[in-house]
Scaffold this motif. Sequence first.
Motif, short mmCIF file in Angstrom:
data_model
loop_
_atom_site.label_atom_id
_atom_site.label_comp_id
_atom_site.label_asym_id
_atom_site.label_seq_id
_atom_site.Cartn_x
_atom_site.Cartn_y
_atom_site.Cartn_z
N UNK A 143 59.71 -18.69 6.41
CA UNK A 143 60.74 -19.24 7.28
C UNK A 143 60.30 -19.03 8.77
N UNK A 144 59.99 -20.16 9.59
CA UNK A 144 59.37 -20.03 11.02
C UNK A 144 59.86 -21.19 11.66
N UNK A 145 60.74 -20.92 12.74
CA UNK A 145 61.15 -21.90 13.34
C UNK A 145 62.80 -21.81 13.40
N UNK A 146 63.06 -22.00 14.74
CA UNK A 146 64.76 -21.74 14.64
C UNK A 146 65.15 -22.58 16.12
N UNK A 147 66.20 -23.23 15.98
CA UNK A 147 66.79 -23.84 17.17
C UNK A 147 68.22 -23.95 17.08
N UNK A 148 68.92 -23.91 18.27
CA UNK A 148 70.56 -24.04 18.39
C UNK A 148 70.86 -25.25 17.53
N UNK A 149 71.78 -25.27 16.59
CA UNK A 149 71.96 -26.69 15.93
C UNK A 149 72.89 -27.47 16.72
N UNK A 150 73.49 -27.01 17.93
CA UNK A 150 74.37 -27.70 18.80
C UNK A 150 73.43 -28.63 19.71
N UNK A 151 72.32 -28.34 19.89
CA UNK A 151 71.51 -29.28 20.75
C UNK A 151 71.30 -30.43 20.23
N UNK A 152 71.39 -31.46 21.04
CA UNK A 152 71.49 -32.84 20.75
C UNK A 152 70.03 -33.28 19.92
N UNK A 153 70.18 -33.99 18.82
CA UNK A 153 68.97 -33.94 17.93
C UNK A 153 68.29 -32.93 17.47
N UNK A 154 68.94 -31.73 17.14
CA UNK A 154 68.22 -30.57 17.12
C UNK A 154 67.32 -30.47 15.82
N UNK A 155 67.68 -31.15 14.76
CA UNK A 155 66.69 -31.40 13.54
C UNK A 155 65.35 -32.01 13.81
N UNK A 156 65.63 -33.21 14.71
CA UNK A 156 64.27 -34.07 14.94
C UNK A 156 63.65 -33.49 16.19
N UNK A 157 64.20 -32.66 16.91
CA UNK A 157 63.52 -31.73 17.96
C UNK A 157 62.83 -30.83 17.44
N UNK A 158 62.99 -29.95 16.44
CA UNK A 158 62.45 -28.87 16.05
C UNK A 158 61.36 -29.44 15.06
N UNK A 159 61.59 -30.34 14.37
CA UNK A 159 60.60 -30.82 13.17
C UNK A 159 59.33 -31.80 13.85
N UNK A 160 59.55 -32.13 15.04
CA UNK A 160 58.73 -32.99 15.91
C UNK A 160 58.18 -32.22 16.96
N UNK A 161 58.45 -30.97 17.08
CA UNK A 161 57.95 -29.90 18.28
C UNK A 161 56.57 -29.80 17.73
N UNK A 162 55.53 -29.87 18.82
CA UNK A 162 54.17 -29.59 18.35
C UNK A 162 53.97 -28.12 18.03
N UNK A 163 54.41 -27.36 18.87
CA UNK A 163 54.47 -25.81 18.88
C UNK A 163 54.99 -25.29 17.67
N UNK A 164 56.04 -25.84 17.45
CA UNK A 164 57.11 -25.28 16.07
C UNK A 164 56.08 -25.81 14.85
N UNK A 165 55.46 -27.15 14.95
CA UNK A 165 54.70 -27.56 13.64
C UNK A 165 53.57 -26.53 13.51
#
Length: 317
Positions: A143-165
């Motif tokens: 498990x690696x990568x966390x984001x506040x679910x209330x941020x707009x488009x949170x799922x897309x943001x974290x999955x497309x974030x280069x650093x998180x990837x």
Amino acid sequence: MNETLIAQLNTYGSLKEPCFFMISYDLKSFDVQPLKNLPPSIQFQISETYCERLEPLIELHKKPITFEQYKQKFDALQEHIKAGNSYLLNLTTATNIMCNESLQTIYEKAHAKFKLKYKEKFVCFSPERFVKIHNNQISTYPMKGTIDANIPNAKERILNNVKEMAEHTMVVDLLRNDLSIVAKKVRVKKFRYIDKIKAGKKELLQVSSKITGELPLNWQDNLGEIIVKLLPAGSITGTPKRKTIEILESIEGYERGYYTGIFGIFDGENLDSAVMIRFIEKNQDGEVVYKSGGGITCDSDAFSEYQELMDKIYIPT
């Protein structure tokens, strides 16, 4: 390598004796006991999924280290990354907290896939499985990568974030190599899927993957070797593992102890276990601390990582 720990686990495995086990981050401390003799002061719960519950929130008052203190540690890790000593390091710290509830009440109200209350010393409520062994197949779920679910488009943001990837890919690579030490036909079965978890007043999205391998039919006879060879967990150390552990010990400035260790159950045939994160500990002076952290790479932003560390200080109810 702790020969006493390995021998105890091998014995219970070869006898097909159901047992509880708990191992500290540095492998120096452990508790292995047959389930039939487990005292009531040790309570645990393991479940496959989250379910909705309506418990009142437990308020925590945090007294964290300052951002300036955190950034000193963060910057020190960045120097090691620039020098090529490590590529990913999981920086953790202990935050003093005030909470009116007892460890027992926190254990009862906390909502998580994996829960453990160990005497009057600590309680953890972990969302992260370490390894599961079923029908001679071993699986791990970094498990690696966390984001506040209330941020707009949170799922897309974290999955497309280069650093998180990059961070998640490094951990998956590390865990795949770890499994290859004890298993054959290791493969990534599921890459970067999302779980939503309640984090006090917030909801968080967390990113996980599933990696599997095949164990020999008599794997129970070598239960101790299998577990110890995989420790400490790659998701809470970094890569390369051995050098990263040395760096973290020199910079974190406190003892992790059982935090980021593992606990689990061998039922006589199969095994399930968790990484001990989301961790509240009471020290000998009666002070209560919450231990938390997050992964650092060359692309990490200090303030974002500090905020993630704070977001992870919660009781999931």
